[in-house]
Design a protein around this motif. Structure first.
Motif, short mmCIF file in Angstrom:
data_model
loop_
_atom_site.label_atom_id
_atom_site.label_comp_id
_atom_site.label_asym_id
_atom_site.label_seq_id
_atom_site.Cartn_x
_atom_site.Cartn_y
_atom_site.Cartn_z
N ALA A 1 27.48 46.37 -30.42
CA ALA A 1 28.51 46.51 -29.38
C ALA A 1 28.01 46.01 -28.02
CB ALA A 1 28.97 47.96 -29.28
N LYS A 2 26.72 46.13 -27.78
CA LYS A 2 26.14 45.69 -26.51
C LYS A 2 26.10 44.17 -26.38
CE LYS A 2 23.12 49.76 -26.06
NZ LYS A 2 23.61 50.30 -24.77
N LEU A 3 26.29 43.45 -27.48
CA LEU A 3 26.26 41.99 -27.45
C LEU A 3 27.54 41.37 -26.90
CD1 LEU A 3 24.63 41.06 -30.89
CD2 LEU A 3 23.57 40.86 -28.64
N GLU A 4 28.66 42.07 -27.05
CA GLU A 4 29.95 41.46 -26.72
C GLU A 4 30.05 41.00 -25.26
OE1 GLU A 4 33.51 42.79 -28.44
OE2 GLU A 4 32.56 43.50 -30.29
N PRO A 5 29.56 41.79 -24.29
CA PRO A 5 29.59 41.29 -22.91
C PRO A 5 28.71 40.06 -22.70
CG PRO A 5 29.29 43.68 -22.95
CD PRO A 5 29.10 43.19 -24.34
N LYS A 6 27.83 39.78 -23.64
CA LYS A 6 26.93 38.62 -23.56
C LYS A 6 27.50 37.40 -24.28
CE LYS A 6 23.76 41.09 -21.49
NZ LYS A 6 23.34 40.81 -20.10
N GLY A 7 28.73 37.51 -24.74
CA GLY A 7 29.36 36.36 -25.39
C GLY A 7 29.06 36.24 -26.87
N LEU A 8 28.63 37.36 -27.51
CA LEU A 8 28.26 37.34 -28.92
C LEU A 8 28.92 38.52 -29.64
CD1 LEU A 8 24.45 36.78 -28.31
CD2 LEU A 8 26.08 35.01 -29.01
N VAL A 9 29.26 38.32 -30.91
CA VAL A 9 29.86 39.38 -31.72
C VAL A 9 29.00 39.58 -32.96
CG1 VAL A 9 31.89 40.11 -33.04
CG2 VAL A 9 32.19 38.85 -30.89
N GLY A 10 28.51 40.80 -33.15
CA GLY A 10 27.69 41.11 -34.32
C GLY A 10 28.54 41.50 -35.51
N LEU A 11 28.22 40.95 -36.68
CA LEU A 11 28.98 41.25 -37.89
C LEU A 11 28.20 42.17 -38.83
CD1 LEU A 11 30.52 37.75 -38.72
CD2 LEU A 11 31.65 39.71 -37.63
N ASN A 12 27.05 41.71 -39.29
CA ASN A 12 26.26 42.46 -40.27
C ASN A 12 24.79 42.15 -40.08
OD1 ASN A 12 28.99 41.63 -41.79
ND2 ASN A 12 28.33 43.59 -42.61
N TYR A 13 23.96 42.91 -40.79
CA TYR A 13 22.52 42.66 -40.80
C TYR A 13 22.09 42.19 -42.18
CZ TYR A 13 22.24 45.28 -36.38
OH TYR A 13 22.39 45.70 -35.08
N TRP A 14 21.40 41.05 -42.21
CA TRP A 14 20.85 40.51 -43.44
C TRP A 14 19.36 40.84 -43.54
CZ3 TRP A 14 23.21 34.91 -44.31
CH2 TRP A 14 24.60 35.05 -44.49
N ASP A 15 18.76 40.41 -44.62
CA ASP A 15 17.34 40.71 -44.89
C ASP A 15 16.49 39.44 -44.80
OD1 ASP A 15 15.26 42.62 -46.50
OD2 ASP A 15 15.15 40.57 -47.28
N LEU A 16 15.41 39.53 -44.03
CA LEU A 16 14.39 38.48 -44.07
C LEU A 16 13.14 39.01 -44.75
CD1 LEU A 16 14.05 35.49 -43.18
CD2 LEU A 16 12.68 36.35 -41.29
#
Length: 335
Positions: free
Chosen positions: A133-148
């Motif tokens: 949620a903190k990314l949205e004011p930075k112009g980014l939208v988070g969807l999911n977390y993948w695995d590395l």
């Protein structure tokens, strides 16, 4: 009989109507999806699954084009392009997003997670959602977390059998302050560098080594330019699947549903592929000629001691409340 046939046809048409209505609300979109690893890597396989699902769910109207192997630049450059709206999507180590939201650095704390399943529980829960949620004011939208996966250390100089063997090595790290601090604390000369530059730098001996999960080492043929692999498992990398806010704001509800549903399904697939391939990758690296060592618990304990000052420093930067919230989630999981 004709009446039955007419009734069947009418029912079939009625069943299709919601699909047709939904399709009418989906417009054509070309989505550029950039990432650092080859298409054959679990990161690339997850991206391909996502692209296939988006095409399927949108009736072919939304097309995802994949740009693998850092074709459009390193992670930092790609994030900037998302903010500018010239690239629509990427997936990258979540900790790199600390340049946008400082709290994301907590994902790069050394020896934080005991297992990938712990990481899933934290990132899929409120903690992970709150950071997104903190990314949205930075112009980014988070969807999911993948695995590395868990990161390990490679080099061309010597086998790593104990904590002190790391001292003096020039090690490429992610362009992130915490990685620099960690490897400097271990006695190495930490060298931040975009991933597309790593293979040639290793080949030319400009650096002695680097650190990455086994699947990344294998997929990018790092074994061709590195002899030694130490299974240190010093950091677990959740990866953030993110979208450009400029692109997201152009989508209507049905189009967003296509993206979010495809992302959720691709996440389950990608995590499974990544974790299945992790152990296979280590065996394949051995077959490719890498000398693999695993530090005993006493030496891992020394590594943990060496990086404690880094954790203290980063806790002050990230925020004690954020670190406490994550530790609280882990404590619940470990009961």
């Amino acid at each position: 009989m004709k009446l039955v046939r007419r009734t069947f046809v009418a029912a079939a048409v009625a069943a299709l109507l919601p699909v047709v209505a939904q399709a009418a609300d989906i417009r054509e979109h070309a989505i550029k999806f950039a990432f650092q690893n080859p298409k054959e890597h679990p990161q690339g396989q997850g991206a391909q699954k996502f692209a296939d699902l988006v095409a399927q769910k949108s009736g072919g109207k939304m097309q995802v084009k994949l740009y693998a192997s850092g074709q459009l630049g390193g992670d930092v450059q790609t994030v900037s392009a998302l903010q500018g709206g010239t690239i629509e999507m990427t997936v990258l180590n979540a900790g790199i997003l600390q340049s946008q939201v400082k709290e994301f650095a907590v994902y790069d704390f050394p020896f934080l997670f005991n297992s990938a399943q712990e990481a899933d529980a934290v990132t899929d829960g409120m903690f992970g959602k709150n950071l997104f949620a903190k990314l949205e004011p930075k112009g980014l939208v988070g969807l999911n977390y993948w695995d590395l996966g868990f990161r390990n250390l490679t080099n061309s100089k010597r086998p790593i059998n104990k904590a002190d063997d790391i001292a003096g090595l020039k090690i490429r790290v992610i362009q992130s302050p915490i990685y620099v601090d960690i490897f400097n604390a271990l006695g190495a000369n930490a060298t931040p560098m975009p991933f597309p530059e790593v293979y040639p730098a290793l080949e030319q001996k400009a650096i002695d080594g680097h650190e990455n999960p086994a699947t990344v080492i294998k997929a990018n043929k790092i074994y061709e330019v590195q002899k030694y692999l130490a299974l240190t498992r010093h950091i677990y990398n959740p990866q953030a699947l993110i979208v450009s806010r400029k692109f997201w704001d152009k989508l209507n509800a049905d189009e967003r549903a296509v993206i979010t549903e495809a992302a959720a399904q691709a996440t389950t697939y990608q995590r499974g592929v990544s974790r299945t391939q992790a152990d296979i990758a280590v065996d394949d690296l051995k077959k490719a000629g890498m000398q693999v060592t695993e530090l005993p618990p006493a030496e891992i304990a020394k590594l943990r001691d060496k990086v404690k000052p880094v954790i203290e420093k980063q806790t002050a930067i990230v925020g004690a409340d954020t670190v406490a919230a994550l530790q609280s989630e882990l404590a619940k999981l470990r009961k």
